[in-house]
Design a protein around this motif. Structure first.
Motif, PDB file in Angstrom:
ATOM      1  N   GLU A 231       0.832  -1.208   0.000  1.00 15.46           N
ATOM      2  CA  GLU A 231       0.000   0.000   0.000  1.00 15.46           C
ATOM      3  C   GLU A 231       0.868   1.261   0.000  1.00 15.46           C
ATOM      4  O   GLU A 231       0.726   2.144  -0.851  1.00 15.46           O
ATOM      5  N   PRO A 241      -0.780   3.655 -12.099  1.00 13.76           N
ATOM      6  CA  PRO A 241      -2.132   3.392 -12.614  1.00 13.76           C
ATOM      7  C   PRO A 241      -3.021   2.852 -11.483  1.00 13.76           C
ATOM      8  O   PRO A 241      -2.519   2.216 -10.554  1.00 13.76           O
ATOM      9  N   VAL A 242      -4.316   3.076 -11.601  1.00 15.74           N
ATOM     10  CA  VAL A 242      -5.213   2.720 -10.499  1.00 15.74           C
ATOM     11  C   VAL A 242      -5.254   1.214 -10.232  1.00 15.74           C
ATOM     12  O   VAL A 242      -5.505   0.778  -9.124  1.00 15.74           O
ATOM     13  N   TRP A 243      -5.028   0.429 -11.289  1.00 13.94           N
ATOM     14  CA  TRP A 243      -5.164  -1.022 -11.095  1.00 13.94           C
ATOM     15  C   TRP A 243      -3.948  -1.629 -10.404  1.00 13.94           C
ATOM     16  O   TRP A 243      -3.997  -2.746  -9.910  1.00 13.94           O
ATOM     17  N   LEU A 244      -2.838  -0.897 -10.337  1.00 10.68           N
ATOM     18  CA  LEU A 244      -1.600  -1.488  -9.830  1.00 10.68           C
ATOM     19  C   LEU A 244      -1.723  -1.917  -8.362  1.00 10.68           C
ATOM     20  O   LEU A 244      -1.358  -3.035  -7.995  1.00 10.68           O
ATOM     21  N   PRO A 246      -4.515  -2.597  -6.343  1.00 14.82           N
ATOM     22  CA  PRO A 246      -5.330  -3.805  -6.127  1.00 14.82           C
ATOM     23  C   PRO A 246      -4.691  -5.058  -6.704  1.00 14.82           C
ATOM     24  O   PRO A 246      -4.736  -6.137  -6.088  1.00 14.82           O
ATOM     25  N   LEU A 247      -4.067  -4.939  -7.869  1.00 15.49           N
ATOM     26  CA  LEU A 247      -3.451  -6.115  -8.497  1.00 15.49           C
ATOM     27  C   LEU A 247      -2.394  -6.720  -7.579  1.00 15.49           C
ATOM     28  O   LEU A 247      -2.362  -7.937  -7.357  1.00 15.49           O
ATOM     29  N   GLU A 249      -2.017  -6.097  -4.319  1.00 15.30           N
ATOM     30  CA  GLU A 249      -2.504  -6.418  -2.980  1.00 15.30           C
ATOM     31  C   GLU A 249      -3.359  -7.667  -2.947  1.00 15.30           C
ATOM     32  O   GLU A 249      -3.408  -8.364  -1.941  1.00 15.30           O
ATOM     33  N   GLN A 251      -3.287 -10.274  -5.195  1.00 15.94           N
ATOM     34  CA  GLN A 251      -2.779 -11.513  -5.788  1.00 15.94           C
ATOM     35  C   GLN A 251      -2.548 -12.519  -4.657  1.00 15.94           C
ATOM     36  O   GLN A 251      -2.335 -12.133  -3.513  1.00 15.94           O
TER      37      GLN A 251
END
Lengths: 303, 303
Positions: A231, A241-244, A246-247, A249, A251
């Motif tokens: 985080e 990028p916004v997806w980085l 969550p991707l 965290e 996995q």
């Protein structure tokens, strides 16, 4: 006339394949080397549960018998690694500024990851390393990946207990959430078992892939936040990028470490989403791993 | 069983009131050897050979261990398997025991098979006690049943104080006795004995023979690989000759041993000459004369 000479040319007569099949069916014989139905495979697995336990004990013993300190190494090793990581990543690279209790954060992540990655690497060798056993004993082959994960879990129990001590020593308050600590470890174990079954089948089918497994494990170690807070690090990147976030965290490797940390560390409260994702991954890997492994039952042992 | 040189119906087309326990239909077994590269070709040019040297260690070679073997075995039979070293006997036996699936062809078994072989290493790092638990449970025994039979197994194996030492420290005779004791802890429907009796002393062989007779009398089927004519003749009711992976003869032990000896025995050259002579006579005087010529030696090999 010479067909019975030194080189007989006439071979003993044989039933045709159809005749043989009908003959075997008439006498109620069972075909071997074919995949059992899913139901009977599960029943077999249950019937052989005691064998799984004995084999896990054997695996455990043979891994720890060859040195003086034996099982102590299962604790010493991650602790020494933890000290090294603390000095390099915590102090030298100053990653400890992201987290309140970095020592607990690092050791929980590291010990959990050591168990998790061992499940993967030993899963890769679970079939190919046990060819001699497969050639002497008949049992559902899914026991082999199961046994290495079981044995890995048992040999890591002392290390997990040390984690409780470290959490206490670094001032974490004992709360009700500590009761979830073993549950979190079981979720991680289930995830590891699923992956071990998957990897075992894949490596058995294409053995060269065994060389890739250590690489994957190493990459997983770096992207799962063993020694840093995902985080905080993603937030520190200006144009991430916004997806980085969550991707990284969510996995499997990262959620596995996070749910264990959440049970012991007051700085990381229990989070429903993370737990749901972790349980989802565990169920997914367990189910696909088992099905994928079962699909090739009846071919294992043939090299 | 009829002698191999009489025309007989393929085994099993008439049931003759017997129950089959193994139906082996056109079984071929191929295994791969890794990292040995292609077969060397001396006829290649020197430049090409130099180029191919760099990739010599890469690749897979296939070994056809068993080719198109078919037979039917019945309950109460004890079947000797003869053949030279490396002819595919052990590979075939492992498949009969249900451990290595055939590459092509089908195999049906009536009941539980148990393999007993010099190669059937249990787990060398583990103690005899641990191996008894694993081996007996792999045969399908529950912990209570293992406990009930444990003393019998130890008594039969006569390993005494070595029970709690790793199997790696056992003498070959002790290991063979323990394996035999474990494999016959449950009366198997199909017992496969792969040269395991040759390592023991006279006392062990005598007791092993009694045990094998018991299993046969309990309507089981026994397969025995042995290089000793005497063992095959005294312990078997039928013999199979496997040569270069093919089943060349199937019948009573005497005649099959005779055929085997024609090709590989002490008088192999004499036999080759006789059959060459027979072939010549057949060409000149016809098959009748050749048969008459060969009949001179028939009694000596097929009593």
């Amino acid at each position: 006339m010479t067909d019975l000479g030194p080189d007989p040319t006439r071979l003993p007569e044989a039933l045709t394949e159809q005749e043989a099949e009908a003959f075997a069916a008439r006498h109620g014989l069972e075909q071997v080397g074919v995949r059992p139905t899913l139901g009977s495979y599960l029943r077999d697995l249950w019937r052989y549960r005691h064998l799984a336990w004995s084999m896990a004990r054997g695996e455990f013993v043979s891994q720890h018998r060859d040195n003086y300190l034996g099982l102590l190494w299962a604790v010493l090793n991650p602790i020494m690694l933890g000290v090294a990581y603390y000095l390099i990543f915590g102090v030298l690279l100053d990653l400890k500024r992201d987290v309140d209790n970095f020592i607990a954060f690092l050791t929980i992540g590291l010990f959990t990851f050591v168990f998790f990655s061992a499940a993967l690497t030993s899963g890769a060798k679970a079939l190919l390393g046990k060819v001699s056993v497969m050639r002497s004993l008949a049992f559902p082959r899914v026991l082999l990946p199961l046994v290495v994960v079981l044995s890995g879990f048992v040999s890591n129990i002392p290390a997990f207990l040390v984690l409780l001590l470290i959490a206490l020593a670094t001032g974490e308050p004992v709360t009700w959430s500590w009761l979830l600590f073993p549950v979190a470890l079981l979720v991680v174990a289930a995830m590891g078992l699923g992956m071990a079954m998957l990897v075992a089948r894949v490596v058995h089918a294409a053995r060269d892939l065994a060389n890739v497994v250590p690489l994957v494990v190493r990459l997983l170690r770096y992207v799962s936040g063993v020694f840093f807070s995902i985080e905080a690090r993603v937030a520190a990147i200006d144009d991430a990028p916004v997806w980085l976030g969550p991707l990284l965290e969510f996995q499997p490797g990262a959620v596995a470490l996070t749910i264990v940390r959440q049970t012991l560390m007051s700085g990381l409260p229990l989070d429903g989403t993370t737990w749901a994702v972790a349980c989802g991954w565990a169920a997914f890997f367990l189910l696909t791993g088992f099905l994928v492994f079962w699909r090739a039952e009846g071919t294992y042992g043939r090299t | 069983m009829a002698a191999p040189d009489t025309d007989r119906a393929p085994a099993g087309t008439s049931d003759e009131g017997r129950t089959p326990s193994v139906v082996c239909s056109h079984v071929s077994i191929t295994y791969r050897v890794y990292g040995v590269g292609r077969e060397e070709n001396d006829a290649e040019g020197s430049v090409r050979r130099l180029l191919s040297r760099s990739t010599r260690g890469v690749g897979v070679r296939e070994v056809h261990a068993v080719r198109d073997v078919s037979f039917v075995a019945y309950r109460g039979e004890s079947i000797g398997i003869v053949g030279r070293n490396g002819s595919g006997k052990s590979t075939l036996l492992r498949t009969i025991a249900g451990l290595v699936p055939p590459t092509s062809g089908s195999l049906w078994l009536g009941g539980k098979a148990s393999l007993l072989g010099v190669n059937a290493v249990l787990m060398p790092q583990l103690t005899g006690r641990e191996n008894i638990w694993i081996g007996a449970q792999a045969l399908g025994l529950t912990p209570a049943q293992v406990r009930a039979r444990f003393d019998d197994i130890v008594d039969f194996a006569e390993i005494g104080d070595f029970l709690d030492l790793p199997m790696a420290s056992y003498s070959s005779g002790m290991g063979a006795r323990l394996r035999f004791a474990i494999s016959t802890a449950v009366t198997p429907d199909i017992l496969v004995v792969d040269e395991a009796l040759s390592t023991g002393d006279a006392h062990f062989r005598a007791r092993a023979q009694e045990r094998i007779t018991q299993i046969r009398e309990a309507a089981g089927t026994v397969f025995i690989v042995s290089h000793s004519d005497k063992t095959i003749k005294s312990m078997c009711t039928r013999a199979l000759w496997i040569d270069e992976g093919r089943l060349l003869a199937d019948g009573a032990p005497g005649p099959v041993n005779g055929l085997y000896a024609r090709k590989y025995g002490r008088h192999r050259q004499v036999w080759r000459q006789r059959f060459e002579e027979a072939a010549r006579i057949e060409e000149v005087e016809g098959p009748e004369a050749a048969a008459r010529y060969l009949r001179r030696w028939e009694r000596r090999t097929a009593p």
